[in-house]
Design a protein around this motif. Sequence first.
Motif, PDB file in Angstrom:
ATOM      1  N   PRO A 127     -10.986  -0.009   8.924  1.00 65.40           N
ATOM      2  CA  PRO A 127     -10.982  -0.623   7.586  1.00 65.40           C
ATOM      3  C   PRO A 127      -9.807  -1.587   7.411  1.00 65.40           C
ATOM      4  O   PRO A 127      -8.775  -1.462   8.084  1.00 65.40           O
ATOM      5  CB  PRO A 127     -10.838   0.584   6.656  1.00 65.40           C
ATOM      6  N   SER A 128      -9.959  -2.507   6.498  1.00 64.53           N
ATOM      7  CA  SER A 128      -8.877  -3.416   6.139  1.00 64.53           C
ATOM      8  C   SER A 128      -7.738  -2.632   5.493  1.00 64.53           C
ATOM      9  O   SER A 128      -7.972  -1.612   4.824  1.00 64.53           O
ATOM     10  CB  SER A 128      -9.399  -4.461   5.154  1.00 64.53           C
ATOM     11  N   PRO A 129      -6.481  -3.088   5.653  1.00 63.27           N
ATOM     12  CA  PRO A 129      -5.355  -2.429   4.981  1.00 63.27           C
ATOM     13  C   PRO A 129      -5.529  -2.331   3.470  1.00 63.27           C
ATOM     14  O   PRO A 129      -4.950  -1.438   2.838  1.00 63.27           O
ATOM     15  CB  PRO A 129      -4.158  -3.316   5.339  1.00 63.27           C
ATOM     16  N   ARG A 130      -6.309  -3.203   2.890  1.00 63.94           N
ATOM     17  CA  ARG A 130      -6.544  -3.148   1.454  1.00 63.94           C
ATOM     18  C   ARG A 130      -7.308  -1.893   1.038  1.00 63.94           C
ATOM     19  O   ARG A 130      -7.361  -1.550  -0.148  1.00 63.94           O
ATOM     20  CB  ARG A 130      -7.289  -4.407   1.006  1.00 63.94           C
ATOM     21  N   ARG A 131      -7.903  -1.206   2.016  1.00 60.23           N
ATOM     22  CA  ARG A 131      -8.688   0.000   1.724  1.00 60.23           C
ATOM     23  C   ARG A 131      -7.970   1.277   2.153  1.00 60.23           C
ATOM     24  O   ARG A 131      -8.510   2.372   1.975  1.00 60.23           O
ATOM     25  CB  ARG A 131     -10.045  -0.098   2.429  1.00 60.23           C
ATOM     26  N   TRP A 132      -6.770   1.154   2.714  1.00 55.05           N
ATOM     27  CA  TRP A 132      -6.050   2.345   3.136  1.00 55.05           C
ATOM     28  C   TRP A 132      -5.534   3.117   1.921  1.00 55.05           C
ATOM     29  O   TRP A 132      -5.110   2.515   0.915  1.00 55.05           O
ATOM     30  CB  TRP A 132      -4.869   1.989   4.036  1.00 55.05           C
ATOM     31  N   ALA A 133      -5.518   4.415   2.038  1.00 58.59           N
ATOM     32  CA  ALA A 133      -4.989   5.262   0.964  1.00 58.59           C
ATOM     33  C   ALA A 133      -3.494   5.432   1.144  1.00 58.59           C
ATOM     34  O   ALA A 133      -3.039   6.116   2.063  1.00 58.59           O
ATOM     35  CB  ALA A 133      -5.685   6.623   0.980  1.00 58.59           C
ATOM     36  N   VAL A 134      -2.699   4.768   0.301  1.00 61.45           N
ATOM     37  CA  VAL A 134      -1.240   4.884   0.350  1.00 61.45           C
ATOM     38  C   VAL A 134      -0.737   5.233  -1.045  1.00 61.45           C
ATOM     39  O   VAL A 134      -1.381   4.917  -2.054  1.00 61.45           O
ATOM     40  CB  VAL A 134      -0.574   3.588   0.855  1.00 61.45           C
ATOM     41  N   GLN A 135       0.438   5.871  -1.094  1.00 61.53           N
ATOM     42  CA  GLN A 135       0.978   6.349  -2.361  1.00 61.53           C
ATOM     43  C   GLN A 135       2.156   5.524  -2.873  1.00 61.53           C
ATOM     44  O   GLN A 135       2.494   5.579  -4.046  1.00 61.53           O
ATOM     45  CB  GLN A 135       1.417   7.816  -2.207  1.00 61.53           C
ATOM     46  N   VAL A 136       2.802   4.779  -1.967  1.00 66.93           N
ATOM     47  CA  VAL A 136       4.003   4.026  -2.342  1.00 66.93           C
ATOM     48  C   VAL A 136       3.593   2.659  -2.897  1.00 66.93           C
ATOM     49  O   VAL A 136       2.978   1.860  -2.169  1.00 66.93           O
ATOM     50  CB  VAL A 136       4.937   3.857  -1.128  1.00 66.93           C
ATOM     51  N   PRO A 137       3.920   2.362  -4.161  1.00 66.18           N
ATOM     52  CA  PRO A 137       3.491   1.083  -4.767  1.00 66.18           C
ATOM     53  C   PRO A 137       3.961  -0.140  -3.983  1.00 66.18           C
ATOM     54  O   PRO A 137       3.186  -1.094  -3.815  1.00 66.18           O
ATOM     55  CB  PRO A 137       4.119   1.135  -6.166  1.00 66.18           C
TER      56      PRO A 137
END
Length: 232
Positions: A127-137
Amino acid sequence: MTARRPLRDQLRLPLTTDIIGGAATFVRSGSNAYAVDALAAWPNAAGRVMALCGPAGCGKSHLASAWAERVGAIPLNGAEAALTDPLELEGRPVLLDIAQDADDETLFHLINLAQHDGGALLMVSRPSPRRWAVQVPDLRSRLDAVRVVAMEAPDDAVMSAILAARFAERSITPGDGVIDYLVLRIDRSAEAAAGIVARLDDEHRPITRALARQVLEASADLFSGTDEGLQP
């Protein structure tokens, strides 16, 4: 104080390749030409972080590893990248395969380190990085700004080359039209190509279109086309 392990011990992290074989098996085609050209001209002043994305079996890890060899990049792999001291990577290009599995802190440090002189970060994922689940704004905003280069599922030319390579590895010369027949009927991935060649090899018979049809009909997980109007 615990002694820091040498970098050579920290970096025993194998790359995961989703297209098998050396450079000779990689065929430039419409499904990958944009990515090939983008990596050939990178890194440069246009940006030091890039994401190479695409479906399983499209050849992205193979292409990325060729880039890493060319520029002398350090290969890291998914969640295991956290085992590496980021300070040891300063001023070096880095290849991060299965990048979406790296934790937020590791991703944040690697993106920052890529901005240093001599640094670059190539992230490889489906997946594109735009779809990764991350928590840090702050990480979310940085990933959203990353240049994304997409690869498509292998087209006919790429699948033909992969099948030919898999047959050659087993010293098999398929009959006339077998590769063209298979290209139209198996899933578009290196895994599917390797799977059908292995099943054909297990038959211990000459590889003909008739045998290919027989094996495909018994392999519903690989069969994705139609035989309507075609005869073996």
